[in-house]
Design an enzyme around this catalytic site. Structure first.
Site, PDB file in Angstrom:
ATOM      1  NE  ARG A 121      32.575  17.989  31.119  1.00 28.75           N
ATOM      2  CZ  ARG A 121      32.093  16.983  30.676  1.00 28.75           C
ATOM      3  NH1 ARG A 121      30.730  17.067  30.191  1.00 28.75           N
ATOM      4  NH2 ARG A 121      32.854  15.666  30.650  1.00 28.75           N
ATOM      5  CE  LYS A 177      41.350  35.400  44.473  1.00 29.58           C
ATOM      6  NZ  LYS A 177      42.545  35.866  45.531  1.00 29.58           N
ATOM      7  CD  GLU A 237      40.282  40.066  54.795  1.00 29.78           C
ATOM      8  OE1 GLU A 237      40.756  40.798  53.784  1.00 29.78           O
ATOM      9  OE2 GLU A 237      40.906  38.884  54.994  1.00 29.78           O
ATOM     10  CE  LYS A 297      36.733  40.387  46.417  1.00 29.24           C
ATOM     11  NZ  LYS A 297      37.009  39.259  47.081  1.00 29.24           N
ATOM     12  CD  GLU A 349      45.004  37.451  43.250  1.00 30.73           C
ATOM     13  OE1 GLU A 349      43.926  37.389  44.076  1.00 30.73           O
ATOM     14  OE2 GLU A 349      46.024  37.103  43.805  1.00 30.73           O
ATOM     15  NE  ARG A 404      39.926  39.053  43.011  1.00 28.93           N
ATOM     16  CZ  ARG A 404      39.154  38.031  43.025  1.00 28.93           C
ATOM     17  NH1 ARG A 404      38.604  38.034  41.607  1.00 28.93           N
ATOM     18  NH2 ARG A 404      38.275  37.557  43.927  1.00 28.93           N
ATOM     19  CG  ASN A 452      46.332  39.023  47.529  1.00 31.56           C
ATOM     20  OD1 ASN A 452      45.458  38.488  47.966  1.00 31.56           O
ATOM     21  ND2 ASN A 452      46.873  38.658  46.240  1.00 31.56           N
ATOM     22  CG  HIS A 507      45.624  38.587  52.666  1.00 28.18           C
ATOM     23  ND1 HIS A 507      45.101  39.991  52.966  1.00 28.18           N
ATOM     24  CD2 HIS A 507      44.513  37.699  52.848  1.00 28.18           C
ATOM     25  CE1 HIS A 507      43.936  39.812  53.386  1.00 28.18           C
ATOM     26  NE2 HIS A 507      43.653  38.526  53.257  1.00 28.18           N
ATOM     27  CG  HIS A 541      47.571  33.656  53.768  1.00 28.41           C
ATOM     28  ND1 HIS A 541      47.626  34.010  52.309  1.00 28.41           N
ATOM     29  CD2 HIS A 541      46.433  33.329  54.312  1.00 28.41           C
ATOM     30  CE1 HIS A 541      46.211  34.072  52.005  1.00 28.41           C
ATOM     31  NE2 HIS A 541      45.719  33.725  53.120  1.00 28.41           N
ATOM     32  CG  HIS A 600      41.878  34.608  57.083  1.00 27.70           C
ATOM     33  ND1 HIS A 600      42.917  34.397  56.451  1.00 27.70           N
ATOM     34  CD2 HIS A 600      41.391  35.545  56.398  1.00 27.70           C
ATOM     35  CE1 HIS A 600      43.068  35.075  55.313  1.00 27.70           C
ATOM     36  NE2 HIS A 600      42.231  36.195  55.319  1.00 27.70           N
TER      37      HIS A 600
HETATM   38  N1  GLY Z   1      40.350  37.851  48.902  1.00 26.88           N
HETATM   39  C1  GLY Z   1      41.046  38.623  47.878  1.00 26.88           C
HETATM   40  C2  GLY Z   1      40.184  38.558  46.488  1.00 26.88           C
HETATM   41  O1  GLY Z   1      39.011  38.035  46.527  1.00 26.88           O
HETATM   42  O2  GLY Z   1      41.026  38.673  45.559  1.00 26.88           O
END
Ligand code: GLY
Length: 360
Positions: A123, A145, A187, A229, A239, A243, A247, A250, A254, A266
């Site tokens: 957990r 993430k 990026e 970031k 997000e 945040r 994207n 993307h 994507h 990517h």
């Molecule tokens: N790669 C986008 C983010 O971490 O929100």
């Protein structure tokens, strides 16, 4: 540029990001001081393990930090529930308990997979990121993430789970394949376009030094990206709002990546996606054509693609755009620059505009 330490400010879950040429050999000594866990499992793919596993293990051993190295096969194909289950069992077999932690040594796949293991094993146990690709150093290792892919789509299962520390060694970039380095550059350019005109100008000025991996410039570049970031994540960890600007490029990127059956790297797909988003911004009357052209010129100058491959099935791209997992109630959102350094988020792009961009 000298060594840098940044902080991701999330209250009692705040954590440091260390950026330093050669820091890998000092990770053990620093972790020994931090009281994060009594022992660690180091998770790496077999390729990164062969390059840097012994350096990290030696650093841990010399600092008296107990750790075991666990590997999995290299590549995005490993970022799935099967490998996740195998690694979970390994952790149980070696007797990792609640006082233990995980160190992710590698690129985005490793960070996402090991981070999700840390989020769910017992957990939740602490974890540390040691990113070894440019993309993971400027993006995926910071912000929490984590997750794995499903046959139905990328990153569909996962958790927001922040690391306790991030150690970025810029020296390891020297062994990164050039295409992977360039993927990370996409990026990097993203941060300039969405947030910071000065940084964008820095990239234009230092293009040759960045391509030649000049240490002080690369370190400065990574530091600025991580600072951005960290600021975005501190403001909107999950997000819900700000945040989403990360994207940029993307949504179409994507879709192009998926339509290539993931043969396109990517970051290369994101480069194409950024140019496409800029064209949408121009056709929406939000951004001047000249500004959009300036970004496309820089992307091209770095050696990244700007156009969707001519033989790629446009209808397939469109169907992937429609199923973008960041869409809300069927509405697809695009991050659109108004000028270099500023973006808005819009769900008002028409099908005709998309058709126009896919034709180019
Ligand atoms: N790669 C986008 C983010 O971490 O929100």
């Amino acid at each position: 540029m000298s060594n840098q330490t940044l902080t991701v400010g999330l209250g009692d879950r705040s954590y440091p990001i260390f950026i330093e040429d050669g820091i890998l050999v000092n990770v053990g000594a620093d972790l020994a001081k931090r009281n994060i866990a009594t022992r660690f499992a180091v998770i790496a793919d077999d390729h990164v393990a062969s390059l840097y596993g012994s350096t990290l293990m030696k650093s841990l051993e010399e600092a008296g930090v107990t750790a075991e190295l666990i590997t999995f096969p290299r590549g995005e194909a490993s970022k799935n529930l099967k490998v996740f289950a195998e690694l979970s069992s390994k952790l149980a077999q070696i007797g990792l308990d609640r006082s233990s932690g995980i160190i992710a040594l590698g690129g985005g796949v490793t960070g996402d997979l090991a981070g999700f293991l840390a989020a769910s094993y017992m957990r939740g146990i602490p974890f540390v990121q040691v990113p070894t690709t440019l993309l993971s150093q400027v993006d995926s290792s910071v912000g929490g993430k984590t997750g794995v892919d499903l046959p139905e789509g990328k990153n569909l299962v996962g958790a927001f789970y922040q690391p306790k520390a991030v150690y970025i060694d810029t020296a390891v970039l020297s062994t990164l394949p050039p295409d992977e380095y360039l993927g990370g550059i996409a990026e990097v350019i993203k941060y300039g376009v969405i947030w910071d005109l000065d940084f964008y100008c820095f990239l234009e000025r230092n293009l040759d030094a960045i391509l030649a991996l000049q240490p002080s410039i690369v370190q400065e570049m990574i530091t600025i990206c991580c600072r951005t970031k960290a600021a975005v994540v501190a403001e909107d960890e999950r997000e819900l709002d700000l945040r989403r600007i990360l994207n940029f490029g993307h949504t179409i990127g994507h879709a192009v990546e998926a339509a290539s059956d993931f043969k396109l790297i990517h970051g290369h797909a994101v480069a194409i996606g950024m140019v496409a988003a800029l064209r949408l911004a121009v056709s929406s009357g939000l951004c001047k054509r000249k500004e959009a052209g300036r970004v496309a010129t820089l992307i091209h100058a770095f050696g990244l693609p700007t156009e969707i491959p001519v033989d790629m099935d446009r209808e397939r791209i469109k169907s992937y755009i429609k199923t973008d997992k960041k869409s809300i109630s069927g509405s697809v959102f695009y991050v659109l620059p108004t000028t270099i350094g500023k973006v808005i988020i819009s769900n008002e792009i028409t099908e005709e505009q998309i058709d126009e961009v896919l034709k180019q």
